[in-house]
Design an enzyme around this catalytic site. Structure first.
Site, mmCIF file in Angstrom:
data_model
loop_
_atom_site.group_PDB
_atom_site.id
_atom_site.type_symbol
_atom_site.label_atom_id
_atom_site.label_comp_id
_atom_site.label_asym_id
_atom_site.label_seq_id
_atom_site.Cartn_x
_atom_site.Cartn_y
_atom_site.Cartn_z
ATOM 1 N N CYS A 1 0.851 -1.187 0.000
ATOM 2 C CA CYS A 1 0.000 0.000 0.000
ATOM 3 C C CYS A 1 0.890 1.241 0.000
ATOM 4 O O CYS A 1 2.077 1.179 0.276
ATOM 5 C CB CYS A 1 -0.856 0.019 1.253
ATOM 6 S SG CYS A 1 -1.843 -1.468 1.428
ATOM 7 N N ARG B 1 1.585 1.440 -6.310
ATOM 8 C CA ARG B 1 1.806 0.419 -5.269
ATOM 9 C C ARG B 1 0.517 -0.297 -4.898
ATOM 10 O O ARG B 1 0.533 -1.342 -4.248
ATOM 11 C CB ARG B 1 2.373 1.076 -4.005
ATOM 12 C CG ARG B 1 3.778 1.596 -4.095
ATOM 13 C CD ARG B 1 4.156 2.328 -2.820
ATOM 14 N NE ARG B 1 4.183 1.416 -1.715
ATOM 15 C CZ ARG B 1 5.291 0.803 -1.287
ATOM 16 N NH1 ARG B 1 6.423 1.006 -1.927
ATOM 17 N NH2 ARG B 1 5.276 -0.018 -0.256
ATOM 18 N N TRP C 1 -3.692 -1.683 -1.310
ATOM 19 C CA TRP C 1 -3.600 -2.935 -2.070
ATOM 20 C C TRP C 1 -4.109 -3.988 -1.088
ATOM 21 O O TRP C 1 -3.383 -4.396 -0.173
ATOM 22 C CB TRP C 1 -2.154 -3.219 -2.483
ATOM 23 C CG TRP C 1 -2.003 -4.549 -3.155
ATOM 24 C CD1 TRP C 1 -1.544 -5.709 -2.593
ATOM 25 C CD2 TRP C 1 -2.312 -4.885 -4.501
ATOM 26 N NE1 TRP C 1 -1.552 -6.731 -3.504
ATOM 27 C CE2 TRP C 1 -2.017 -6.252 -4.686
ATOM 28 C CE3 TRP C 1 -2.822 -4.172 -5.589
ATOM 29 C CZ2 TRP C 1 -2.209 -6.916 -5.901
ATOM 30 C CZ3 TRP C 1 -3.014 -4.812 -6.794
ATOM 31 C CH2 TRP C 1 -2.709 -6.162 -6.943
ATOM 32 N N ASN D 1 0.658 -0.541 6.032
ATOM 33 C CA ASN D 1 1.094 -1.364 4.901
ATOM 34 C C ASN D 1 1.689 -2.621 5.498
ATOM 35 O O ASN D 1 2.596 -2.539 6.320
ATOM 36 C CB ASN D 1 2.144 -0.611 4.077
ATOM 37 C CG ASN D 1 2.675 -1.467 2.937
ATOM 38 O OD1 ASN D 1 1.973 -2.349 2.453
ATOM 39 N ND2 ASN D 1 3.909 -1.230 2.534
ATOM 40 N N GLY D 2 1.147 -3.802 5.149
ATOM 41 C CA GLY D 2 1.676 -5.053 5.689
ATOM 42 C C GLY D 2 0.545 -5.994 6.044
ATOM 43 O O GLY D 2 -0.603 -5.797 5.639
ATOM 44 N N GLU E 1 6.633 -21.846 -20.300
ATOM 45 C CA GLU E 1 6.615 -20.497 -19.714
ATOM 46 C C GLU E 1 7.793 -19.684 -20.213
ATOM 47 O O GLU E 1 7.641 -18.501 -20.541
ATOM 48 C CB GLU E 1 6.629 -20.603 -18.185
ATOM 49 C CG GLU E 1 6.769 -19.286 -17.446
ATOM 50 C CD GLU E 1 5.651 -18.286 -17.747
ATOM 51 O OE1 GLU E 1 4.628 -18.675 -18.339
ATOM 52 O OE2 GLU E 1 5.824 -17.108 -17.396
ATOM 53 N N LYS F 1 7.467 -16.124 -22.210
ATOM 54 C CA LYS F 1 8.134 -14.894 -21.776
ATOM 55 C C LYS F 1 8.915 -14.286 -22.933
ATOM 56 O O LYS F 1 8.857 -13.084 -23.177
ATOM 57 C CB LYS F 1 9.083 -15.186 -20.601
ATOM 58 C CG LYS F 1 8.412 -15.452 -19.295
ATOM 59 C CD LYS F 1 7.914 -14.201 -18.631
ATOM 60 C CE LYS F 1 6.463 -13.884 -18.654
ATOM 61 N NZ LYS F 1 5.412 -14.808 -18.543
ATOM 62 N N GLU G 1 6.517 -12.980 -25.868
ATOM 63 C CA GLU G 1 5.558 -11.890 -25.619
ATOM 64 C C GLU G 1 6.249 -10.549 -25.363
ATOM 65 O O GLU G 1 5.608 -9.512 -25.472
ATOM 66 C CB GLU G 1 4.627 -12.232 -24.462
ATOM 67 C CG GLU G 1 5.252 -12.264 -23.096
ATOM 68 C CD GLU G 1 4.181 -12.473 -22.022
ATOM 69 O OE1 GLU G 1 3.042 -12.046 -22.186
ATOM 70 O OE2 GLU G 1 4.522 -13.095 -21.004
ATOM 71 N N HIS H 1 9.917 -36.165 -32.438
ATOM 72 C CA HIS H 1 8.684 -36.393 -33.214
ATOM 73 C C HIS H 1 8.349 -35.177 -34.066
ATOM 74 O O HIS H 1 7.187 -34.810 -34.213
ATOM 75 C CB HIS H 1 7.535 -36.730 -32.250
ATOM 76 C CG HIS H 1 7.826 -37.916 -31.405
ATOM 77 N ND1 HIS H 1 7.651 -39.216 -31.812
ATOM 78 C CD2 HIS H 1 8.387 -37.990 -30.156
ATOM 79 C CE1 HIS H 1 8.041 -40.043 -30.865
ATOM 80 N NE2 HIS H 1 8.489 -39.340 -29.846
ATOM 81 N N LYS I 1 -2.604 -6.277 -19.636
ATOM 82 C CA LYS I 1 -2.226 -6.949 -18.391
ATOM 83 C C LYS I 1 -3.310 -7.934 -17.966
ATOM 84 O O LYS I 1 -3.034 -8.974 -17.415
ATOM 85 C CB LYS I 1 -1.982 -5.938 -17.273
ATOM 86 C CG LYS I 1 -1.520 -6.559 -15.964
ATOM 87 C CD LYS I 1 -0.267 -7.390 -16.125
ATOM 88 C CE LYS I 1 0.103 -8.164 -14.902
ATOM 89 N NZ LYS I 1 1.167 -9.156 -15.141
HETATM 90 C C1 AGP Z 1 1.679 -13.785 -18.922
HETATM 91 O O1 AGP Z 1 2.983 -13.235 -19.036
HETATM 92 C C2 AGP Z 1 0.678 -13.065 -19.796
HETATM 93 N N1 AGP Z 1 0.662 -11.682 -19.518
HETATM 94 C C3 AGP Z 1 -0.696 -13.734 -19.820
HETATM 95 O O2 AGP Z 1 -0.512 -15.013 -20.380
HETATM 96 C C4 AGP Z 1 -1.413 -13.942 -18.459
HETATM 97 O O3 AGP Z 1 -0.730 -14.909 -17.701
HETATM 98 C C5 AGP Z 1 -2.828 -14.456 -18.761
HETATM 99 O O4 AGP Z 1 -3.516 -13.447 -19.458
HETATM 100 C C6 AGP Z 1 -3.613 -14.832 -17.501
HETATM 101 O O5 AGP Z 1 -3.776 -13.698 -16.692
HETATM 102 P P1 AGP Z 1 -4.328 -13.918 -15.192
HETATM 103 O O6 AGP Z 1 -3.308 -14.726 -14.475
HETATM 104 O O7 AGP Z 1 -4.468 -12.525 -14.635
HETATM 105 O O8 AGP Z 1 -5.643 -14.645 -15.279
#
Ligand code: AGP
Length: 608
Positions: A2, A27, A74, A100-101, A481, A485, A488, A504, A603
């Site tokens: 927070c 934050r 938060w 905050n905590g 993963e 990373k 994207e 394969h 996001k």
């Molecule tokens: C991950 O780096 C991406 N930004 C995206 O795949 C994300 O994980 C996905 O949209 C799921 O989001 P969420 O965890 O908020 O549900």
């Protein structure tokens, strides 16, 4: 995390406080509030939503007064709403606190305070502090704060004002950052220098166990026994942008580097070493209800789906429960088999991903008990599941998910431990997992300390147009993963595959232009992956390998090696993913990409 700001001086406090928390919104931003001592009384205004909501709520009725507090929240305990917003006050409405905590023993303290006659308004742990200080208030505000904090377990950074002592602002720190800003006949307290940089660059950082008594023209810092402590005055060199990112150039790097702390916060209060299990009261499911579960479906998207795959391996190996992992976008439209004995778990950092929310709703319609593993408190998924656990990872601003992913894995390990000890694990096996979880924050910090080496390796691969990520067992989802990373944020096409699957088809892609990243920590399938590496080397493939410290086999084969500490197989992904996060980050920076806001991405995907 927070945002906290306090002010005492000769100017009107409210405008300064609101401007300060505005700079801290990154934050945490689910609610905000301000408290000012005006004409001997306490005026408190607060509202759910962004700070702008509070400002429009205030309009031109800004409280007058020269001492006050402000907070941007938060949420950790209590959903984001007007009542749970900070500042919180005591019964008499003369004392206000911002925090905050996390207060770990808030439940017990709340019960005791209610027995003493205190009346609570909110669901927060912070309000407990307000009533606890009130309970001890007998003249000296700082002595009451010290007495109250001696009863507290957990992490806090707090600031307190009281109408009965309008010349004093008290602040205290244990586990959450807090600093004093030193002005001309005015002083500040803040959780982050960004809040006060516009007014002063002279600051004093509080350390754990310290209390500050702040007046308009003086301040004093003591320990918990009110013994005076001498502190250095430091001068802030950073600009605002740099401060918001904790000194890092991007939020993504800040969040990668926060992982020792975010994992500590995910673990906080859950590990029971003696019993070799995990305490997860938020599941809202009794042992009997957990034992009645016959199968588990984990549904998610993107990075969270990768975490789900690792959760499948954990739960099947250690809790001996059949698990299926489903893309939420697929689950919601097909005709899945779900009944009262099917536990459906939704994993989501934001708690707002439309497909995952819809999948949870579909599971509930079919009578399945639902759990959420979510970061954002009070988010839609968190509100609609029957129970769950929060990550407490703090806001994740960078679009590419990093600290949320490793915290999801830790949360899944806690759930596996809880279920496993009910069904299959001995207390000794449970204790081994508890100890391995307890070592993770230091091990994560160790891996992150090797970031410079990863940056050099990224230099060697940054001009590639494609990449292949290969892993086995627990580290196959880490290959997925790592590939996500890279693609994207650097826009290099990358694919993750089970290492044995290479034969394969994908092996046709191998040549000296195709970097291959092997995730090969010392685990049960380590020897198997060695032969895969030899197959790639035999075709002139360039190999980057993530291996365990001291590895002397694969290291001799690979072109570049990044090492991670040893841990138990189910936790290897928490460590092996870190070099891949850094590799993607440094590659993208070198390619001039917008790391925190990659093209075409959001996001939180709150639409289908
Ligand atoms: C991950 O780096 C991406 N930004 C995206 O795949 C994300 O994980 C996905 O949209 C799921 O989001 P969420 O965890 O908020 O549900």
């Amino acid at each position: 995390m927070c945002g906290i700001v306090g002010y005492i001086g000769g100017r009107s406090a409210a405008p300064l406080l609101l401007e300060g928390v505005q700079r801290l919104e990154y934050r945490g931003y689910d609610s905000a509030g301000v408290a000012v001592i005006e004409n001997g009384g306490l005026v408190v205004e607060k509202a759910a939503g962004r700070l702008a909501k509070l400002q429009s709520h205030l309009g031109d009725r800004v409280p007058q007064g020269t001492i006050g507090l402000a907070h941007t929240r938060w949420a950790t305990h209590g959903v984001p709403n007007d009542v749970n917003a900070h500042p919180h006050i005591d019964c008499g409405g003369t004392l206000a606190i911002v925090h905050n905590g996390i207060i770990e023993n808030a439940g017990g303290l709340r019960e005791w305070l209610m027995e003493q006659g205190h009346r609570f308004r909110s669901d927060t742990d912070t309000e407990v502090l307000a009533h606890l200080i009130e309970q001890f208030l007998d003249g000296s505000l700082v002595e009451a704060v010290a007495a109250a904090l001696r009863q507290v377990e957990g992490a806090y950074g707090i600031a307190v004002v009281c109408a009965s002592d309008p010349g004093t602002l008290v602040a205290a720190r244990h586990g959450s950052p807090l600093l004093l800003g030193l002005g001309e006949n005015e002083h500040w307290v803040a959780s982050d220098a960004a809040a006060i940089l516009a007014h002063t660059r002279d600051v004093v950082y509080l350390d754990d166990g310290e209390i500050a008594v702040i007046r308009r023209d003086s301040y004093e810092i003591t320990d918990m026994e009110t013994t005076r402590v001498e502190k250095l005055v430091r001068t802030l060199e950073w600009d605002l942008a740099k401060i918001e990112r904790g000194g890092h150039p991007h939020f993504m790097l800040k969040e990668i580097m926060e992982q020792p702390e975010s994992i500590r916060n995910t673990l906080r209060g859950h590990l029971l070493e003696e019993q070799g299990t995990a305490k997860l009261s938020g599941l809202n499911m009794s042992d009997d209800e957990l034992l009645r579960v016959e199968r588990v479906v984990i549904t998610a998207c993107g990075t969270s789906w990768h975490a789900a795959l690792i959760g499948e391996y954990m739960l099947e190996e250690l809790a001996r429960i059949p698990v299926e992992v489903e893309y939420a976008s697929e689950f919601r439209y097909r005709n899945p088999i779900v009944d009262e004995r099917t536990l459906v778990i939704g994993i989501s950092q934001s708690g707002e991903t439309a497909d995952t929310l819809a999948a949870i709703r579909e599971a509930k319609r079919r009578g399945g008990p639902t759990l959420g593993i979510v970061n954002v408190v009070g988010s839609s998924i968190a509100r609609e599941v029957d129970g769950g656990t929060y990550l407490h990872a703090g806001p994740e601003i960078g679009v590419a998910s990093t600290k949320a992913f490793t915290c999801q894995l830790v949360a899944l390990a806690l759930l596996t431990l809880r279920l496993g000890r009910l069904r299959a694990l001995s207390v000794l096996q449970g204790r081994e997992i508890v100890q391995a979880l307890g070592r993770l924050p230091e091990q994560v910090a160790e891996v992150l300390s090797r970031a410079d080496h990863v940056e050099q390796v990224a230099e060697a691969f940054m001009r590639s147009q494609n990449a292949l990520y290969l892993g086995r067992g627990y580290n196959f989802p880490v290959a997925l993963e790592g590939a996500l990373k890279l693609k994207e944020i650097s826009y290099i096409h990358a694919e993750g595959y089970p290492a044995a699957e290479m034969k394969h088809g994908p092996i046709a892609l191998i040549d000296d232009m195709m970097p291959v990243v092997f995730i090969a920590p010392r685990d049960a399938v380590y020897q198997k992956i060695l032969s895969n590496v030899e197959e790639v080397k035999a075709r002139r493939g360039r190999v980057l390998a993530v291996v365990t410290d001291g590895d002397d086999q694969l290291s001799g084969l690979a072109d570049h090696v990044i090492t991670v500490p040893e841990t138990i197989d189910p936790l290897t992904p928490v460590l092996s993913v870190l070099p891949l996060q850094l590799f993607a980050y440094y590659t993208a920076v070198r390619r001039g990409c917008d790391v925190d806001r990659p093209r075409n991405l959001a996001k939180s995907v709150t639409v289908e």
